[in-house]
Scaffold this motif. Structure first.
Motif, PDB file in Angstrom:
ATOM      1  N   ASN A   1      -9.799 106.881  56.659  1.00 43.74           N
ATOM      2  CA  ASN A   1      -9.809 108.200  56.018  1.00 43.74           C
ATOM      3  C   ASN A   1      -8.422 108.722  55.695  1.00 43.74           C
ATOM      4  O   ASN A   1      -8.232 109.489  54.751  1.00 43.74           O
ATOM      5  CB  ASN A   1     -10.532 109.217  56.911  1.00 43.74           C
ATOM      6  CG  ASN A   1     -12.031 108.940  57.012  1.00 43.74           C
ATOM      7  OD1 ASN A   1     -12.603 108.259  56.161  1.00 43.74           O
ATOM      8  ND2 ASN A   1     -12.657 109.444  58.060  1.00 43.74           N
ATOM      9  N   VAL A   2      -7.414 108.326  56.516  1.00 47.01           N
ATOM     10  CA  VAL A   2      -6.053 108.821  56.272  1.00 47.01           C
ATOM     11  C   VAL A   2      -5.156 107.751  55.662  1.00 47.01           C
ATOM     12  O   VAL A   2      -3.940 107.930  55.559  1.00 47.01           O
ATOM     13  CB  VAL A   2      -5.426 109.355  57.584  1.00 47.01           C
ATOM     14  CG1 VAL A   2      -6.178 110.573  58.071  1.00 47.01           C
ATOM     15  CG2 VAL A   2      -5.362 108.272  58.650  1.00 47.01           C
TER      16      VAL A   2
ATOM     17  N   GLU B   1     -12.529 112.478  65.729  1.00 45.43           N
ATOM     18  CA  GLU B   1     -12.035 113.389  64.699  1.00 45.43           C
ATOM     19  C   GLU B   1     -10.680 113.988  65.057  1.00 45.43           C
ATOM     20  O   GLU B   1      -9.943 114.445  64.179  1.00 45.43           O
ATOM     21  CB  GLU B   1     -13.063 114.500  64.462  1.00 45.43           C
ATOM     22  CG  GLU B   1     -14.364 113.993  63.845  1.00 45.43           C
ATOM     23  CD  GLU B   1     -15.331 115.111  63.514  1.00 45.43           C
ATOM     24  OE1 GLU B   1     -14.973 116.279  63.733  1.00 45.43           O
ATOM     25  OE2 GLU B   1     -16.442 114.801  63.049  1.00 45.43           O
TER      26      GLU B   1
ATOM     27  N   ASN C   1      -2.632 114.179  60.656  1.00 43.82           N
ATOM     28  CA  ASN C   1      -2.205 115.066  59.557  1.00 43.82           C
ATOM     29  C   ASN C   1      -1.139 116.062  60.023  1.00 43.82           C
ATOM     30  O   ASN C   1      -0.199 116.373  59.276  1.00 43.82           O
ATOM     31  CB  ASN C   1      -3.411 115.799  58.982  1.00 43.82           C
ATOM     32  CG  ASN C   1      -4.335 114.873  58.206  1.00 43.82           C
ATOM     33  OD1 ASN C   1      -3.883 113.891  57.615  1.00 43.82           O
ATOM     34  ND2 ASN C   1      -5.628 115.162  58.212  1.00 43.82           N
TER      35      ASN C   1
ATOM     36  N   THR D   1      -7.725 112.218  63.208  1.00 40.62           N
ATOM     37  CA  THR D   1      -7.368 112.703  61.879  1.00 40.62           C
ATOM     38  C   THR D   1      -6.593 114.016  61.958  1.00 40.62           C
ATOM     39  O   THR D   1      -5.603 114.226  61.248  1.00 40.62           O
ATOM     40  CB  THR D   1      -8.631 112.891  61.026  1.00 40.62           C
ATOM     41  OG1 THR D   1      -9.326 111.646  60.943  1.00 40.62           O
ATOM     42  CG2 THR D   1      -8.277 113.376  59.630  1.00 40.62           C
TER      43      THR D   1
ATOM     44  N   GLU E   1     -12.568 103.959  61.519  1.00 40.24           N
ATOM     45  CA  GLU E   1     -13.148 104.813  60.476  1.00 40.24           C
ATOM     46  C   GLU E   1     -12.210 105.963  60.142  1.00 40.24           C
ATOM     47  O   GLU E   1     -12.016 106.312  58.966  1.00 40.24           O
ATOM     48  CB  GLU E   1     -14.507 105.350  60.937  1.00 40.24           C
ATOM     49  CG  GLU E   1     -15.600 104.298  61.032  1.00 40.24           C
ATOM     50  CD  GLU E   1     -16.894 104.866  61.587  1.00 40.24           C
ATOM     51  OE1 GLU E   1     -16.971 106.112  61.760  1.00 40.24           O
ATOM     52  OE2 GLU E   1     -17.826 104.085  61.854  1.00 40.24           O
ATOM     53  N   GLN E   2     -11.601 106.547  61.195  1.00 40.18           N
ATOM     54  CA  GLN E   2     -10.656 107.641  60.970  1.00 40.18           C
ATOM     55  C   GLN E   2      -9.372 107.128  60.323  1.00 40.18           C
ATOM     56  O   GLN E   2      -8.778 107.815  59.477  1.00 40.18           O
ATOM     57  CB  GLN E   2     -10.327 108.325  62.303  1.00 40.18           C
ATOM     58  CG  GLN E   2     -11.524 108.986  62.974  1.00 40.18           C
ATOM     59  CD  GLN E   2     -12.120 110.095  62.129  1.00 40.18           C
ATOM     60  OE1 GLN E   2     -11.414 110.941  61.609  1.00 40.18           O
ATOM     61  NE2 GLN E   2     -13.438 110.089  61.990  1.00 40.18           N
ATOM     62  N   ARG E   3      -8.961 105.936  60.688  1.00 41.16           N
ATOM     63  CA  ARG E   3      -7.756 105.364  60.085  1.00 41.16           C
ATOM     64  C   ARG E   3      -7.939 105.190  58.579  1.00 41.16           C
ATOM     65  O   ARG E   3      -7.034 105.496  57.788  1.00 41.16           O
ATOM     66  CB  ARG E   3      -7.431 104.016  60.737  1.00 41.16           C
ATOM     67  CG  ARG E   3      -6.884 104.133  62.154  1.00 41.16           C
ATOM     68  CD  ARG E   3      -6.415 102.779  62.679  1.00 41.16           C
ATOM     69  NE  ARG E   3      -5.730 102.917  63.950  1.00 41.16           N
ATOM     70  CZ  ARG E   3      -6.228 102.557  65.133  1.00 41.16           C
ATOM     71  NH1 ARG E   3      -7.456 102.023  65.182  1.00 41.16           N
ATOM     72  NH2 ARG E   3      -5.542 102.731  66.239  1.00 41.16           N
TER      73      ARG E   3
END
Length: 574
Positions: free
Chosen positions: A241-242, A135, A142, A138, A237-239
């Motif tokens: 998301n952004v 996490e 950001n 992310t 998975e985090q990639r």
């Protein structure tokens, strides 16, 4: 009288002729040379740089900031994104604005309970990898994206430690990116003879047995493959998301970009280096805090002082501290050393005060009432190491501490705690400047023996002086690092494309095409000439096989012929 006068006129005449000839020759010579113009035209070169280091801490930030300081003097606009309020609390780097992305540095990425497990217990790469929090990707992505929009970033300068978001954002926004690390192993695939204790292997496998080499080149990578795949899946998975495209090669965003390594051969295990991989270490500051009056007085009064510090982010068990303090007292009693300066930093003094399983006055020592041990929370380390009376450095073996010890030619006793410190300890030992201790098996006798060796054997002092000479010469390379970053910026000026908003877009795969080796573009098979050598081997085997087959047929024919002939001879005889 006349002769003397004539002789004087003769000399004056010759001197005049010589002077005229000299002037003529000088003018003639000067007319054949021009002065080299070293002016650099930085007009319209992109100027905004974002440096990012989630781990923060002096070992990561100081080398980066030293390079950034040079770039600031050259007219570039620099912003730092890092944990902890580092630049505001620093005399040397206060001019560089920092955006704080975390409350603390270094160990802030793991809680206290997990830190104790890592620092005090036997851990391997599987345990170390659990410090990774997907996490955070992310969060940092950001933050970096917001900063990019605010200051219109032209180039990313990314510390490699847990910083995939920095590299991803640079590629996503099509901006040039430069990587930074203390060790080449973090950014490139090392040769088979080089490994790391974090993976359960030695830094140099040159003299290891076949079993150890087989284990470290085949078995260990297979064991850790599941860990790498798990981390890769979590990152992807985090990639998603952004809005970043998932990748399956963990080094894909580090290929074809410039990487600066804060190390140098002599300390580092020598390996072949790509043009894009540049050693620019040891990166050291030009000025350091001086000794306090108390420290200077203590050092002047103790000509055989040992300095003891475990860095700013790690700690060891109270039992280990007690063993080290007891060893110091014994060495003082034996007149091997006559003083100790101890920078406690992360040591829990309250916990140590209550530690009762000791047979020496620990309370007096911790209250600075023992005359030959001086305790201070934070110490001016470089100034202490530079003092002629500091004979030995007991350290955790961090990159900055190792470089400072080498620079000042101070032999080291290394007690590695975590991460790259285990590898650094082995490198220092191989270089002949240090001996290492075990945090899990620390003993009084072993500590005493190794300190005596370090202070009595001339080889440690000689190796320290030899490496110090190399470090002092190589420490100038931080200017080379700034030059290399400028080259990347200038290349972006000419090789980028303007979008509809006037922003430059860069393809990092080809930006530094002059530095990218041909095998990278040719692929694994063609780049390593496997197709050519494979074809050659097939041809040789075919020729050998054909020759062997033909020879077999000839032998078989001759055997049949002579057998038939012998049979006919027997028949005629009968």
């Amino acid at each position: 009288m006349f002769l003397r006068y004539s002789f004087s006129l003769f000399n004056i005449w010759h001197l005049t002729i010589f002077a005229l000839f000299f002037v003529y020759s000088t003018v003639e010579t000067q007319s054949k040379f021009i002065k080299r113009d070293s002016f650099l035209d930085r007009t319209n070169v992109p100027k905004n740089i974002l440096a990012a280091s989630p781990l923060g801490g002096g070992s990561h930030l100081v080398p980066m900031l030293e390079i950034l300081k040079i770039l600031v003097v050259r007219g570039y606009n620099v912003t730092l994104a890092a944990s902890g309020n580092f630049t505001a609390n620093s005399e040397s780097y206060r001019s560089i604005p920092q955006i704080i992305i975390g409350n603390e540095t270094g160990t802030s990425l793991m809680n206290e309970e997990f830190a104790k497990k890592v620092f005090l217990e036997d851990v391997d790469f599987n345990i170390m990898s659990k410090v990774f929090d997907p996490e955070l990707y992310t969060k940092f992505y950001n933050i970096y994206k917001r900063i990019t929009e605010e200051i219109n970033v032209d180039l990313f300068f990314c510390d490699v430690g847990m910083n995939e978001a920095c590299f991803d954002l640079a590629w996503q926004l099509e901006k040039p990116v430069v990587g930074f690390a203390s060790n080449p192993i973090y950014a490139s695939i090392p040769p088979s003879y080089k490994s790391d204790p974090v993976f359960g292997c030695h830094v140099n496998m040159e003299n290891e047995t076949f079993y150890e080499r087989f284990k470290c080149s085949i078995i260990k990578p297979l064991q850790f493959m599941n860990v790498f795949m798990t981390i890769g899946n979590l990152l992807n998975e985090q990639r998603v998301n952004v809005g970043v495209e998932p990748i399956w090669d963990p080094r894909s965003r580090m290929k074809n970009i410039l990487f600066l390594f804060d190390t140098f051969f002599g300390f580092e295990i020598p390996i072949p280096m790509l043009p894009l991989h540049q050693e620019i270490g040891p990166v050291l500051a030009d000025t350091y805090p001086d000794l306090t009056p108390d420290l200077e007085s203590f050092l002047n009064a103790h000509p055989r002082t040992m300095y003891f510090a475990l860095g700013t982010n790690v700690f060891t068990s109270p039992q280990n501290i007690a063993i080290l303090l007891k060893s110091c007292l014994e060495l003082i009693n034996q007149n091997i050393i006559d003083g100790v300066i101890w920078a406690t930093v992360k040591t829990n003094i309250t916990e140590l005060m209550s530690f009762s399983n000791v047979d020496f006055p620990i309370s007096d020592i911790l209250n600075n009432n023992y005359p030959h041990i001086h305790i201070i929370k934070f110490a001016p380390q470089f100034a202490i190491l530079s003092h002629e009376n500091t004979k030995l450095f007991l350290s955790q073996g961090g990159a900055s501490s190792s470089h400072e010890s080498i620079y000042t030619a101070t032999p080291m006793l290394v007690l590695p705690i975590m991460g790259d410190q285990f590898g650094n300890a082995e490198k220092l030992e191989l270089a002949g400047i240090a001996l290492k201790l075990s945090r899990l098996n620390l003993t009084f006798d072993d500590t005493i023996l190794k300190i005596k060796r370090l202070l009595s054997e001339e080889s440690f002092k000689n190796n320290a002086k030899r490496l110090s000479f190399m470090a002092k010469l190589n420490s100038k390379r931080k200017y080379r690092a700034a030059d290399l970053i400028e080259i990347v910026m200038n290349s972006a000026k000419y090789d980028s494309i303007e979008d509809e908003n006037g922003n430059l877009k860069t393809n990092n795969n080809v930006l530094l095409k002059d530095w990218i080796t041909a095998d990278t573009r040719m692929g694994f098979i063609r780049g390593n000439y496997i197709d050519v050598y494979g074809t050659f081997i097939i041809l040789v085997l075919t020729l050998i096989g054909g020759f062997g087959y033909a020879l077999l047929k000839v032998v078989k024919y001759l055997y049949t012929y002579y057998k038939a002939r012998n049979s006919n001879s027997k028949s005629n005889t009968e």
